[in-house]
Design a protein around this motif. Structure first.
Motif, PDB file in Angstrom:
ATOM      1  N   THR A  79       0.827  -1.206   0.000  1.00 43.65           N
ATOM      2  CA  THR A  79       0.000   0.000   0.000  1.00 43.65           C
ATOM      3  C   THR A  79       0.864   1.260   0.000  1.00 43.65           C
ATOM      4  O   THR A  79       2.036   1.229   0.405  1.00 43.65           O
ATOM      5  CB  THR A  79      -0.905   0.051   1.243  1.00 43.65           C
ATOM      6  N   PRO A  80       0.284   2.391  -0.414  1.00 40.91           N
ATOM      7  CA  PRO A  80       1.049   3.639  -0.366  1.00 40.91           C
ATOM      8  C   PRO A  80       1.370   4.062   1.063  1.00 40.91           C
ATOM      9  O   PRO A  80       2.381   4.741   1.280  1.00 40.91           O
ATOM     10  CB  PRO A  80       0.127   4.639  -1.065  1.00 40.91           C
ATOM     11  N   ARG A  81       0.565   3.684   2.029  1.00 43.17           N
ATOM     12  CA  ARG A  81       0.883   4.011   3.418  1.00 43.17           C
ATOM     13  C   ARG A  81       2.147   3.280   3.865  1.00 43.17           C
ATOM     14  O   ARG A  81       3.022   3.867   4.510  1.00 43.17           O
ATOM     15  CB  ARG A  81      -0.278   3.615   4.334  1.00 43.17           C
ATOM     16  N   GLN A  82       2.230   1.996   3.537  1.00 47.74           N
ATOM     17  CA  GLN A  82       3.435   1.242   3.890  1.00 47.74           C
ATOM     18  C   GLN A  82       4.654   1.820   3.190  1.00 47.74           C
ATOM     19  O   GLN A  82       5.739   1.917   3.783  1.00 47.74           O
ATOM     20  CB  GLN A  82       3.249  -0.230   3.517  1.00 47.74           C
ATOM     21  N   ALA A  83       4.497   2.213   1.939  1.00 48.21           N
ATOM     22  CA  ALA A  83       5.605   2.799   1.194  1.00 48.21           C
ATOM     23  C   ALA A  83       6.044   4.115   1.815  1.00 48.21           C
ATOM     24  O   ALA A  83       7.248   4.394   1.928  1.00 48.21           O
ATOM     25  CB  ALA A  83       5.204   2.997  -0.264  1.00 48.21           C
ATOM     26  N   ALA A  84       5.089   4.940   2.225  1.00 50.03           N
ATOM     27  CA  ALA A  84       5.438   6.238   2.810  1.00 50.03           C
ATOM     28  C   ALA A  84       6.194   6.061   4.116  1.00 50.03           C
ATOM     29  O   ALA A  84       7.163   6.783   4.403  1.00 50.03           O
ATOM     30  CB  ALA A  84       4.171   7.064   3.037  1.00 50.03           C
ATOM     31  N   THR A  85       5.781   5.089   4.922  1.00 51.12           N
ATOM     32  CA  THR A  85       6.492   4.801   6.169  1.00 51.12           C
ATOM     33  C   THR A  85       7.920   4.361   5.884  1.00 51.12           C
ATOM     34  O   THR A  85       8.877   4.868   6.483  1.00 51.12           O
ATOM     35  CB  THR A  85       5.749   3.711   6.961  1.00 51.12           C
ATOM     36  N   ALA A  86       8.074   3.419   4.959  1.00 49.15           N
ATOM     37  CA  ALA A  86       9.411   2.926   4.617  1.00 49.15           C
ATOM     38  C   ALA A  86      10.264   4.035   4.016  1.00 49.15           C
ATOM     39  O   ALA A  86      11.475   4.127   4.308  1.00 49.15           O
ATOM     40  CB  ALA A  86       9.299   1.757   3.648  1.00 49.15           C
ATOM     41  N   ARG A  87       9.665   4.882   3.216  1.00 45.94           N
ATOM     42  CA  ARG A  87      10.420   5.978   2.597  1.00 45.94           C
ATOM     43  C   ARG A  87      10.988   6.906   3.666  1.00 45.94           C
ATOM     44  O   ARG A  87      12.159   7.308   3.584  1.00 45.94           O
ATOM     45  CB  ARG A  87       9.494   6.738   1.645  1.00 45.94           C
ATOM     46  N   ARG A  88      10.195   7.228   4.674  1.00 43.85           N
ATOM     47  CA  ARG A  88      10.688   8.110   5.744  1.00 43.85           C
ATOM     48  C   ARG A  88      11.787   7.436   6.555  1.00 43.85           C
ATOM     49  O   ARG A  88      12.765   8.086   6.951  1.00 43.85           O
ATOM     50  CB  ARG A  88       9.529   8.534   6.643  1.00 43.85           C
ATOM     51  N   ALA A 152       4.561   4.516  -6.744  1.00 47.52           N
ATOM     52  CA  ALA A 152       4.567   5.960  -6.955  1.00 47.52           C
ATOM     53  C   ALA A 152       5.179   6.694  -5.770  1.00 47.52           C
ATOM     54  O   ALA A 152       5.932   7.665  -5.945  1.00 47.52           O
ATOM     55  CB  ALA A 152       3.141   6.449  -7.202  1.00 47.52           C
ATOM     56  N   VAL A 153       4.875   6.247  -4.564  1.00 43.06           N
ATOM     57  CA  VAL A 153       5.426   6.888  -3.362  1.00 43.06           C
ATOM     58  C   VAL A 153       6.943   6.753  -3.342  1.00 43.06           C
ATOM     59  O   VAL A 153       7.671   7.720  -3.090  1.00 43.06           O
ATOM     60  CB  VAL A 153       4.804   6.279  -2.092  1.00 43.06           C
ATOM     61  N   PHE A 154       7.444   5.565  -3.603  1.00 43.54           N
ATOM     62  CA  PHE A 154       8.897   5.361  -3.609  1.00 43.54           C
ATOM     63  C   PHE A 154       9.566   6.126  -4.745  1.00 43.54           C
ATOM     64  O   PHE A 154      10.633   6.722  -4.570  1.00 43.54           O
ATOM     65  CB  PHE A 154       9.224   3.873  -3.746  1.00 43.54           C
ATOM     66  N   ALA A 155       8.950   6.096  -5.916  1.00 41.48           N
ATOM     67  CA  ALA A 155       9.564   6.740  -7.081  1.00 41.48           C
ATOM     68  C   ALA A 155       9.717   8.237  -6.884  1.00 41.48           C
ATOM     69  O   ALA A 155      10.605   8.861  -7.479  1.00 41.48           O
ATOM     70  CB  ALA A 155       8.736   6.450  -8.333  1.00 41.48           C
ATOM     71  N   ALA A 156       8.861   8.833  -6.051  1.00 41.76           N
ATOM     72  CA  ALA A 156       8.924  10.274  -5.809  1.00 41.76           C
ATOM     73  C   ALA A 156       9.978  10.658  -4.782  1.00 41.76           C
ATOM     74  O   ALA A 156      10.183  11.848  -4.521  1.00 41.76           O
ATOM     75  CB  ALA A 156       7.550  10.777  -5.347  1.00 41.76           C
ATOM     76  N   ALA A 157      10.667   9.674  -4.213  1.00 39.17           N
ATOM     77  CA  ALA A 157      11.636   9.963  -3.141  1.00 39.17           C
ATOM     78  C   ALA A 157      12.874  10.670  -3.653  1.00 39.17           C
ATOM     79  O   ALA A 157      13.550  11.382  -2.909  1.00 39.17           O
ATOM     80  CB  ALA A 157      12.021   8.670  -2.425  1.00 39.17           C
ATOM     81  N   GLY A 158      13.215  10.453  -4.920  1.00 38.41           N
ATOM     82  CA  GLY A 158      14.389  11.121  -5.467  1.00 38.41           C
ATOM     83  C   GLY A 158      15.695  10.457  -5.070  1.00 38.41           C
ATOM     84  O   GLY A 158      15.727   9.282  -4.678  1.00 38.41           O
ATOM     85  N   PRO A 159      16.808  11.206  -5.122  1.00 39.35           N
ATOM     86  CA  PRO A 159      18.132  10.615  -4.918  1.00 39.35           C
ATOM     87  C   PRO A 159      18.383  10.092  -3.512  1.00 39.35           C
ATOM     88  O   PRO A 159      19.322   9.322  -3.306  1.00 39.35           O
ATOM     89  CB  PRO A 159      19.092  11.769  -5.255  1.00 39.35           C
ATOM     90  N   ASP A 160      17.579  10.485  -2.542  1.00 39.89           N
ATOM     91  CA  ASP A 160      17.769   9.968  -1.185  1.00 39.89           C
ATOM     92  C   ASP A 160      17.361   8.507  -1.051  1.00 39.89           C
ATOM     93  O   ASP A 160      17.708   7.855  -0.056  1.00 39.89           O
ATOM     94  CB  ASP A 160      16.949  10.799  -0.177  1.00 39.89           C
ATOM     95  N   LEU A 161      16.636   7.987  -2.044  1.00 35.06           N
ATOM     96  CA  LEU A 161      16.194   6.597  -1.973  1.00 35.06           C
ATOM     97  C   LEU A 161      16.121   6.029  -3.391  1.00 35.06           C
ATOM     98  O   LEU A 161      15.048   5.908  -3.973  1.00 35.06           O
ATOM     99  CB  LEU A 161      14.825   6.494  -1.289  1.00 35.06           C
ATOM    100  N   PRO A 162      17.272   5.656  -3.973  1.00 35.39           N
ATOM    101  CA  PRO A 162      17.268   5.055  -5.310  1.00 35.39           C
ATOM    102  C   PRO A 162      16.374   3.815  -5.311  1.00 35.39           C
ATOM    103  O   PRO A 162      16.554   2.902  -4.505  1.00 35.39           O
ATOM    104  CB  PRO A 162      18.740   4.697  -5.544  1.00 35.39           C
TER     105      PRO A 162
END
Length: 306
Positions: A79-88, A152-162
């Motif tokens: 889910t995008p919620r799980q992705a957002a948590t992992a991204r942070r 989509a959430v991960f892809a928007a992270a940019g260079p901080d999270l290839p």
């Protein structure tokens, strides 16, 4: 990857099926492997075990502590919620983040040709974290959408999270296939019960359980980013799949019953589910051919019933 350097690898999930095969490959390669799950199963000997619920950001961050990783392999992001948590939690703390995604991201792509990664660009996918992603029935009914939005959430992270999303074809093989899909066909073929299929059957791409473990292991050692399709060469339709099951059982040919109902058997598709694997091939991975490994896959899964 620097030759001779021991990698620090985190696997989120990976307790069963191709996830456990991936962990075995990482350990055999000499990687330092950390496995994070909710404690439902201990990882194999040689791996560090972290226990946390990935949905709980505070617990996840506490479990990770000050660790940094060369690569994170996320097997259970839905889910995008799980992705957002992992991204942070992981931004700036891993060289690459590899999410296991699915062919289902293409569920709205009705194509007469094999579908390339560009058909679903994560940068163009709208994200709605307010949908009821915690409702199991909603999540099951929106599996492909959940994966699309997570990408989509991960892809928007940019260079901080290839970021890499591995879009996995339908997986077959192994004596531990928990899905029961081939068993469904075996049961109906043995008894002569009709197999429900749509009036027009379309083919799909598949991948063997060992091949997807090989692919994820290979991906961990590469440096590309973005979506990548993982599928063996060749396509199968439900009739060819069932004929192979029948040959393994040494029984009569399967009986098919066409229906307009939405309730049809597994792998009986109303549209083509074929993925173009040329990007991965260009990057250096060598896929097998589905017709070469299919009899083996059926034998592995149904062997216990012989």
């Amino acid at each position: 990857m620097v030759m001779g350097k021991t990698r620090e690898v985190l696997v989120i999930g990976g307790n069963r099926y191709f996830g456990k095969r991936l962990i075995a490959r990482l350990l055999a390669a000499g990687d330092r492997v950390t496995v994070l799950n909710r404690g439902s199963a201990a990882p194999p000997a040689g791996a560090v075990h972290l226990v946390a619920d990935r949905n709980d950001e505070e617990a996840l961050a506490e479990a990770i502590g000050t660790r940094v990783f060369d690569v994170v392999l996320d097997q259970v992001c839905y889910t995008p919620r799980q992705a957002a948590t992992a991204r942070r939690v992981f931004a700036g703390r891993t060289g690459r983040y590899v999410m296991t995604s699915t062919v289902e991201v293409y569920e709205h792509e009705d194509s007469e040709t094999l579908v390339p990664e560009s058909a679903v660009d994560p940068a163009t996918v709208a994200v709605n974290p307010e949908l009821p992603w915690d409702d199991p029935e909603f999540l099951e009914a929106h599996y492909g959408e959940g994966k699309r939005q997570a990408e989509a959430v991960f892809a928007a992270a940019g260079p901080d999270l290839p970021f890499v999303s591995v879009r996995v074809a339908h997986v077959l093989g192994g004596d531990d296939d928990f899905t029961g899909r081939l068993d469904h066909y075996a049961d109906r073929i043995r008894t002569g019960a009709p197999i429900a299929v749509p009036p027009v059957r379309h083919p799909a791409t598949y991948i063997h359980v060992e091949e997807i473990a090989d692919f994820l292991f290979w991906t961990a050692g590469e440096d590309f980013t973005g979506p990548v399709n993982a599928a063996s060469h060749g396509e199968l339709d439900v009739e060819e799949l069932c004929t192979t099951v029948a040959a393994r059982l040494g029984t009569v040919e399967p009986v098919f019953e066409a229906t307009d109902s939405t309730e049809v058997s597994p792998f009986a598709f109303r549209r083509r589910y074929g993925m173009d694997n040329s990007r991965a091939t260009r990057l250096g991975f060598t896929f097998g051919d589905v017709r070469q490994w299919l009899p083996k896959a059926v034998a592995e899964t149904l062997g216990k019933d012989d």
